[in-house]
Design a protein around this motif. Structure first.
Motif, mmCIF file in Angstrom:
data_model
loop_
_atom_site.group_PDB
_atom_site.id
_atom_site.type_symbol
_atom_site.label_atom_id
_atom_site.label_comp_id
_atom_site.label_asym_id
_atom_site.label_seq_id
_atom_site.Cartn_x
_atom_site.Cartn_y
_atom_site.Cartn_z
ATOM 1 N N GLN A 250 44.634 44.080 29.627
ATOM 2 C CA GLN A 250 43.448 44.050 31.451
ATOM 3 C C GLN A 250 42.599 44.207 32.052
ATOM 4 N N SER A 258 41.089 46.676 42.161
ATOM 5 C CA SER A 258 41.763 45.470 41.509
ATOM 6 C C SER A 258 42.094 43.927 42.217
ATOM 7 N N CYS A 260 43.168 39.949 42.568
ATOM 8 C CA CYS A 260 44.165 39.669 41.553
ATOM 9 C C CYS A 260 43.216 37.844 41.512
ATOM 10 N N ASP A 290 41.529 40.109 37.770
ATOM 11 C CA ASP A 290 42.664 40.547 36.643
ATOM 12 C C ASP A 290 42.891 39.201 36.883
ATOM 13 N N TYR A 292 47.691 38.665 36.579
ATOM 14 C CA TYR A 292 49.024 40.038 36.150
ATOM 15 C C TYR A 292 50.165 38.877 35.482
#
Length: 349
Positions: A250, A258, A260, A290, A292
């Protein structure tokens, strides 16, 4: 231009995480949020699920934005009152039994009484159980030791404790002088604190928003459907503010916001993501992109329920999610700054 006071935000987060609110039993914390917003004459209403919606009128009332953060947390519910006078649990939310071993907890009865206890392995005593270290941490082996003189199921029931009573975990919140905040339930009360402080600032300073904006404080996210309703037909953009997940592979950290790109539900809206990155770069806001892999948000729940919206997900980076969580004040600040500029930016129409 000024941003909300970050120390005030941290103090508010400390208050929020200290209020027990496992999914399914969130009235107390929703009432706290309701009272906080009422101090600033913010229009709010509860939906039938128990969530809270705050609305700030904007210059354009034909196109709306919605932001959401969830105030419900992981927790448990009494599955069985055992003959020994201890309690078997059923988990609320996606976490593992090992993450709550040894944790202090509260049991809230349906009559409103509260008892304390500790979540332990049945085979905890190493002087008695040879497999104390190797036995599986699961529903059969873990139990609640109630802090009362009870040795039978009948004695427990006499206290008013019964199947279906909610169990919440001690947050163990600590604010450290070097800027770290350690606590359970930073997912997602850190984001709730951020949104409340921004709503307060917008109202107190009379900041004009380009579009009518709704803020949903949802109360069922941990079980998958907190933000899939009460979205006005005029809503174009829907931004979930929830924790950024950290771990091997990550890029999310505890110091930036962050953004996403994709989670288990699939990619988030590409153009909205690019707009969020542009806002971060233009305003010198630390951010990370990022993915997830085992994650869903209120925004993905809204998409799955069929809403025709542009959806996105951002949030503070939080270490050890669904266990002993930690973040840093700089991540809170960067998330706050990005939302501040997003709320005043042009929409993707």
């Amino acid at each position: 231009m000024s941003y909300p006071n970050s120390q005030e935000t941290i103090n508010l987060i400390k208050e929020l995480v200290s209020i027990p609110s496992p999914s399914g039993n969130t009235n107390e914390v929703i009432t706290f949020v309701e009272k906080f917003l009422a101090e600033y004459n913010i229009e709010t209403k509860r939906n039938r699920k128990g969530g809270l919606i705050a609305t700030i009128p904007g210059n354009d009332d034909t196109n709306h934005r919605m932001l959401t953060a969830h105030v419900d947390t992981l927790g448990a519910i009494v599955k069985e009152v055992k003959p020994s006078g201890r309690l078997k649990l059923d988990l609320i939310g996606g976490f593992k039994y090992n993450s709550i071993e040894g944790e202090y907890c509260q049991i809230q009865t349906s009559s409103g009484k509260t008892y304390t206890g500790t979540i332990l392995m049945h085979q905890t005593t190493v002087h008695v159980y040879k497999n104390a270290g190797t036995a599986e941490r699961n529903q059969e082996n873990m139990e609640v030791r109630i802090d009362e003189k009870v040795h039978t199921a009948a004695e427990v029931r006499k206290l008013g404790i019964e199947v279906g009573d909610f169990v919440s975990f001690d947050p163990r919140v600590q604010l450290l002088p070097n800027g770290y905040i350690k606590s359970r339930h930073l997912d997602d009360k850190a984001s709730v604190g951020i949104l409340l402080q921004l709503i307060k600032q917008i109202t107190v300073e009379g900041i004009d928003l380009p579009y009518t904006t709704h803020f949903l404080i949802s109360n069922n996210e941990e079980i998958g459907y907190g933000g899939n309703s009460n979205i006005t037909p005029e809503t174009v953009e829907y931004l979930a503010v929830d924790m950024g997940a950290m771990g091997d592979g990550q890029s999310t950290d505890e110091y930036t916001v962050s953004i996403c790109v994709k989670d288990a539900s699939g990619p988030y809206h590409y153009e909205l993501r690019k707009n969020l990155v542009r806002l971060a770069e233009e305003n010198q806001i630390g951010y990370k992109l990022d993915i997830y892999p085992y994650y869903g948000s209120d925004a993905s729940a809204a998409i799955r329920s069929g809403h025709d919206i542009i959806h996105g997900l951002i949030g503070p980076g939080i270490d050890s999610s669904h266990a002993f969580e930690r973040t840093h004040i700089s991540s809170i600040e960067n998330t706050t700054k990005l939302i501040y500029h997003y709320l005043q930016s042009k929409m993707l129409l």
